[in-house]
Design an enzyme around this catalytic site. Structure first.
Site: not given
Length: 211
Positions: A5, A8, A12, A74
């Site tokens: 993921d 900003n 991760k 996301d």
């Protein structure tokens, strides 16, 4: 298989059930495993792909219907698979998305907790409050009598009251770094630390591990 993921604040990676965070100045490793990613940060995505050019963008396998314009991938992934719920991702920004009968009805965005605190500090050094100063058991029904509590009171109230107004009888699902902290203020809520990664895995499974 590794899930990523790319956000900003950090990138991760979900590896063997554990999350590894890489921040702006961190070097991204070259992974041997197959990688699927979502990204809201083009610069950070390029950094990942420099070391892992075969990583696959999962967004091309996602079919999500909404009239909302400019919704980050996301938020899309976090909102999938729910019938009636409010999905709150409390990270560097706090996003709120409303799902009714599997349809995304819209949402809104708050400043994240750290951004709120920096905004107070920018007004006056007197209003500088450290994260560690938070008193989790503060009484939100009582008018504060010191500056630290006054900042915390206003910050939390400004976040939770619009959520209460819009949630009504819906379940609330929190995720993100401050999700567990904020969930304590709502009886009808649960915290899912790995919500985005769990949903990414479901998308991959539904598409028979796209390649």
């Amino acid at each position: 298989m590794i899930l990523s993921d790319i956000g900003n604040t950090s990138t991760k990676f979900f590896i063997n059930g554990e999350i590894k965070n890489y921040f702006k100045d961190d070097e991204i490793p070259n992974f041997n495993d197959e990688i699927f990613y979502i990204s809201v940060n083009e610069k950070a995505k390029k950094k990942v792909l420099e070391k892992n050019p075969n990583a696959k963008d999962l967004s091309s396998f996602i079919d999500f219907k909404s009239s909302y314009k400019g919704m980050g991938i996301d938020r899309v992934v976090a909102s999938m698979f729910e019938k009636d719920a409010v999905i709150i991702d409390a990270g560097s920004a706090i996003t709120v998305d409303i799902i009714e009968n599997f349809v995304h009805k819209g949402g809104y965005i708050f400043l994240g907790v750290d951004s709120f605190l920096r905004a107070y500090e920018n007004i006056s050094p007197v209003l500088k409050i450290e994260r560690g100063d938070f008193e989790k058991n503060i009484n939100l029904d009582k008018i504060p009598l010191q500056t630290k509590d006054a900042v915390f009171f206003a910050l939390i109230k400004s976040i939770i009251l619009p959520i209460i107004e819009i949630c009504k009888d819906k379940n609330i699902i929190f995720t993100g770094g401050d999700g567990e902290f904020l969930s304590q203020f709502f009886e009808n809520s649960i915290y899912k630390k790995n919500l985005i990664f769990e949903n990414m895995k479901r998308i991959i499974d539904a598409n028979n591990s796209p390649s």
